[in-house]
Write an enzyme that holds these catalytic residues in place. Sequence first.
Site, PDB file in Angstrom:
ATOM      1  N   LYS A 120      36.362 -14.146  -7.354  1.00  0.00           N
ATOM      2  CA  LYS A 120      35.204 -14.366  -7.010  1.00  0.00           C
ATOM      3  C   LYS A 120      34.626 -15.066  -6.028  1.00  0.00           C
ATOM      4  CE  LYS A 120      32.935 -12.763 -11.564  1.00  0.00           C
ATOM      5  NZ  LYS A 120      33.958 -12.077 -11.873  1.00  0.00           N
ATOM      6  N   PRO A 173      16.501 -25.810 -25.051  1.00  0.00           N
ATOM      7  CA  PRO A 173      17.729 -26.201 -25.318  1.00  0.00           C
ATOM      8  C   PRO A 173      19.055 -25.513 -24.600  1.00  0.00           C
ATOM      9  CG  PRO A 173      16.519 -24.787 -26.475  1.00  0.00           C
ATOM     10  CD  PRO A 173      15.483 -24.819 -25.234  1.00  0.00           C
ATOM     11  N   GLU A 174      19.964 -25.623 -24.549  1.00  0.00           N
ATOM     12  CA  GLU A 174      21.082 -25.167 -24.465  1.00  0.00           C
ATOM     13  C   GLU A 174      21.548 -25.497 -25.917  1.00  0.00           C
ATOM     14  OE1 GLU A 174      23.196 -26.740 -20.549  1.00  0.00           O
ATOM     15  OE2 GLU A 174      21.389 -26.458 -19.906  1.00  0.00           O
ATOM     16  N   ARG A 182       5.623 -21.852 -26.732  1.00  0.00           N
ATOM     17  CA  ARG A 182       5.324 -21.097 -25.777  1.00  0.00           C
ATOM     18  C   ARG A 182       5.663 -19.487 -26.194  1.00  0.00           C
ATOM     19  NH1 ARG A 182       8.368 -23.145 -19.911  1.00  0.00           N
ATOM     20  NH2 ARG A 182       6.925 -21.463 -19.357  1.00  0.00           N
ATOM     21  N   HIS A 223       0.981 -23.869 -34.153  1.00  0.00           N
ATOM     22  CA  HIS A 223       2.681 -22.963 -33.568  1.00  0.00           C
ATOM     23  C   HIS A 223       3.654 -23.499 -34.317  1.00  0.00           C
ATOM     24  CE1 HIS A 223       0.477 -23.601 -28.907  1.00  0.00           C
ATOM     25  NE2 HIS A 223       0.584 -24.214 -29.228  1.00  0.00           N
TER      26      HIS A 223
END
Length: 293
Positions: free
Chosen positions: A166, A2-3, A123, A104
């Site tokens: 950078k 997920p973002e 997980r 889970h």
Amino acid sequence: MPELPEVETVRRGLQPVMERSRIAKVETRRSDLRWPLPENFAGRLEGNTVTGLGRRAKYLLADLSSGEVLLMHLGMSGSFRVFRGGDEQLAGRFHHERSRHLTHDHVVFHMANGAVVTFNDPRRFGMMKLVARRELEHEPLLRKLGPEPLGNEFDANMLARACRGKTASLKAALSDQRIIAGLGNIYVCEALHRAGLSPKRRASTVASKGGMASERAEQLVQAVKAVLTDAIAAGGSSLRDHRRIDGELGDFQHDFRVYDREGQPCSTAGCKGTIRRIVQVGRSTFFCPRCQR
Ligand SMILES: [Zn+2]
């Protein structure tokens, strides 16, 4: 994984059942996720009212009436299910194939309003931690994070300052959580495509020689905000559309313009380019070599 938009969608899914409600009971079905659960975890939560449910980068922050904050991260595969009044749904469109497996289900929050909020994580890269509200600014997990991409602090001048000098690529700079918090691989690729900037371009080129913001910095900031705002809107709509957990949560995945679209024609109006995939800093980058310069 997920973002930011997925986590924000989860927050919005949990808010109506958790905010301003008291946590009546907490079941912990194991003692650890990514890390051990805090000592006396259930005892420190039970009886508390959730006074606010916020988000910082990809962390959910539940403010408790005790003065502690419950910090939660979904990790790779974490999800929340909300059960209320005979109806069950996922909070947020992010879905993992195995998340319906009850083995889970690791942490269950029984809210005094009758809602049951279950955290499922096959997980177990997710995490939950309790931090005193007054210590939050010193919290190691949050301390080094850059500004929120949807906040006012993230603008062209800030981006130019952060990228000045950078030599890293723009892709690497945007993925750096110290520069902007919560952006991951998918939305970095999407934002660069919308901004028409090559992921291989040196990060320093969004700043002018004097370190001021260039036109490019402005384009990139707008693109980042637009990509995230659209994704949150899409997640939100799929949340409303799905009354049942049927394993398929919206078709947001098909809205990507470059991500996972290697070999397909570019969707930019008038562009005849083909989406390419390259590897940068160990991750796949998808981009159009024609219109991204
Ligand atoms: Zn193109």
